[in-house]
Design an enzyme around this catalytic site. Structure first.
Site, PDB file in Angstrom:
ATOM      1  N   ASP A 196     116.169  21.425  81.260  1.00 31.92           N
ATOM      2  CA  ASP A 196     115.189  22.484  81.059  1.00 31.92           C
ATOM      3  C   ASP A 196     114.800  22.472  79.586  1.00 31.92           C
ATOM      4  OD1 ASP A 196     113.566  24.778  81.398  1.00 31.92           O
ATOM      5  OD2 ASP A 196     114.977  25.650  82.827  1.00 31.92           O
ATOM      6  N   GLY A 222     114.831  19.106  77.872  1.00 32.71           N
ATOM      7  CA  GLY A 222     113.731  18.209  78.192  1.00 32.71           C
ATOM      8  C   GLY A 222     112.590  18.929  78.874  1.00 32.71           C
ATOM      9  N   ASP A 223     111.454  18.237  78.930  1.00 35.07           N
ATOM     10  CA  ASP A 223     110.230  18.758  79.535  1.00 35.07           C
ATOM     11  C   ASP A 223     109.888  17.881  80.730  1.00 35.07           C
ATOM     12  OD1 ASP A 223     107.642  19.455  80.245  1.00 35.07           O
ATOM     13  OD2 ASP A 223     106.930  19.639  78.180  1.00 35.07           O
ATOM     14  N   PHE A 224     109.941  18.446  81.952  1.00 33.85           N
ATOM     15  CA  PHE A 224     109.729  17.631  83.141  1.00 33.85           C
ATOM     16  C   PHE A 224     108.295  17.143  83.297  1.00 33.85           C
ATOM     17  CE2 PHE A 224     110.285  22.033  85.189  1.00 33.85           C
ATOM     18  CZ  PHE A 224     108.942  22.373  85.072  1.00 33.85           C
ATOM     19  N   HIS A 242     106.029  25.875  92.811  1.00 33.25           N
ATOM     20  CA  HIS A 242     105.123  27.004  93.068  1.00 33.25           C
ATOM     21  C   HIS A 242     104.551  27.610  91.795  1.00 33.25           C
ATOM     22  CE1 HIS A 242     107.838  30.874  92.836  1.00 33.25           C
ATOM     23  NE2 HIS A 242     108.069  30.065  91.826  1.00 33.25           N
TER      24      HIS A 242
END
Length: 337
Positions: A196, A222-224, A242
């Site tokens: 995250d 981290g950045d997905f 969502h």
């Protein structure tokens, strides 16, 4: 003549804000030691005693507190979950969903329906995620709310799906690790990777340690949207897809696809909208409208999930036939050939 049911819906904002005020003022914490008068509580909460007395009466009418004498109030079992230290506390959820920014956004629902643009972005001037990145207090409230909700639904999710098939499970956007900790406790042989943004991982070390799984879980900021760790057997995303429109949701899934081996799986834990709505679907529908107003996201039907997964290079391999006891469905997909 009976009062029209729609009036009950129209007046719904009143109890919502009464409970929100109680949560903000930490009244449940102040009442944890036993019955108090409004004057005693006003001194502890820094409020106007006569006004607080009226709020307490409102809470008594809702069963959150009990009025034992003319001016003596105590916490009920229903109100216990407003305590910040209660193991089933929902104070964070109330702070998030009844707080100023979400409250204002819902107040602008009509404009969102007319324009198709999230009310939050229009009113605040930036997306909710951008705003929270610069507001530590709201980010902390969001993290607490997500952990509270996940704690409630995690048992049903773990029961509904065989996570024991996987040696390493990467939880993307997993916050403080509440869900991953529950999975690792249920599957002692598995290892975890919790991913995250740094702000989202606040509290993760404590959550994993208290669950006794810290030694089997790596915490990775981290950045997905950019990258996710390679080599996991399963990539788990709960209530992530969502949050985004189709373009951005597909981008998240493509990031996963790039990191996955052919035999790995992506696992989505989401509400699934039925093609035709009935009153029993109210929870899913309210979540869908909240996504529309606050983050430009949406709840999706099974067909829409299939299409989205195919667009991102996956084929849907499994979906629970009915909602789990948590209300969610578990969707599994494999990389397309």
């Amino acid at each position: 003549m009976a009062r029209p049911r729609v009036l009950d819906f129209a007046y719904g904002y009143m109890p919502a804000q009464i409970v929100y005020a109680a949560a903000e003022l930490r009244l449940a914490d102040a009442l944890a030691g036993g019955p108090r008068t409004s004057a005693e509580l006003a001194g502890e909460t820094g409020t106007h005693a006569p006004s607080l007395y009226r709020l307490l009466r409102a809470l008594a009418s809702m069963g959150v507190v009990a009025q034992r004498e003319a001016d003596l109030f105590e916490l009920t079992s229903a109100g216990e979950v407003l305590r910040s230290d209660h193991p089933a506390s929902v104070r964070g959820l109330i702070g998030l969903y009844c707080g100023p920014e979400v409250w204002r956004s819902w107040g602008d629902l009509t404009a969102t329906v007319r324009s198709g643009e999230p009310a939050w972005d229009r009113l605040v001037g930036m997306s909710s995620f951008e705003f929270m990145a610069g507001d530590e207090e709201l980010a902390a409230t969001f993290n607490r709310a997500m952990a509270e909700h996940t704690r409630e639904v995690a048992p049903g999710i773990v029961e509904a799906y065989d996570f024991g098939r996987f040696g390493t499970i990467a939880d993307l956007g997993g916050g403080d690790g509440t869900l991953l900790a529950a999975i690792l406790r249920a599957v002692p042989e598995a290892r975890g990777v919790l991913v995250d943004l740094p702000a989202g991982l606040a509290g993760a070390d404590r959550t994993l340690a208290e669950a006794g799984v810290a030694g089997r879980c790596e915490v990775v900021p981290g950045d997905f949207f950019e990258s996710v760790p390679e080599g996991a057997d399963a990539y788990l995303l709960k209530s992530v897809i969502h949050d985004w429109n189709d373009e951005k949701a597909a981008a998240v899934l493509r990031t996963c696809r790039k990191a996955m081996r052919p035999d790995a799986r992506v696992i989505l834990v989401e509400f699934v909208m039925p093609p035709v709505i009935s009153p029993e679907n109210a929870g899913n529908v309210m979540s869908d409208v909240n996504m529309m107003v606050v983050v430009d996201g949406r709840e999706r039907t099974e067909r829409e999930f299939r299409d989205l997964l195919e667009r991102a290079g996956f084929r849907l391999t499994f979906i629970t036939a009915a909602p789990t006891s948590s209300g969610y469905r578990v969707i599994e997909a494999a990389p397309a050939d």
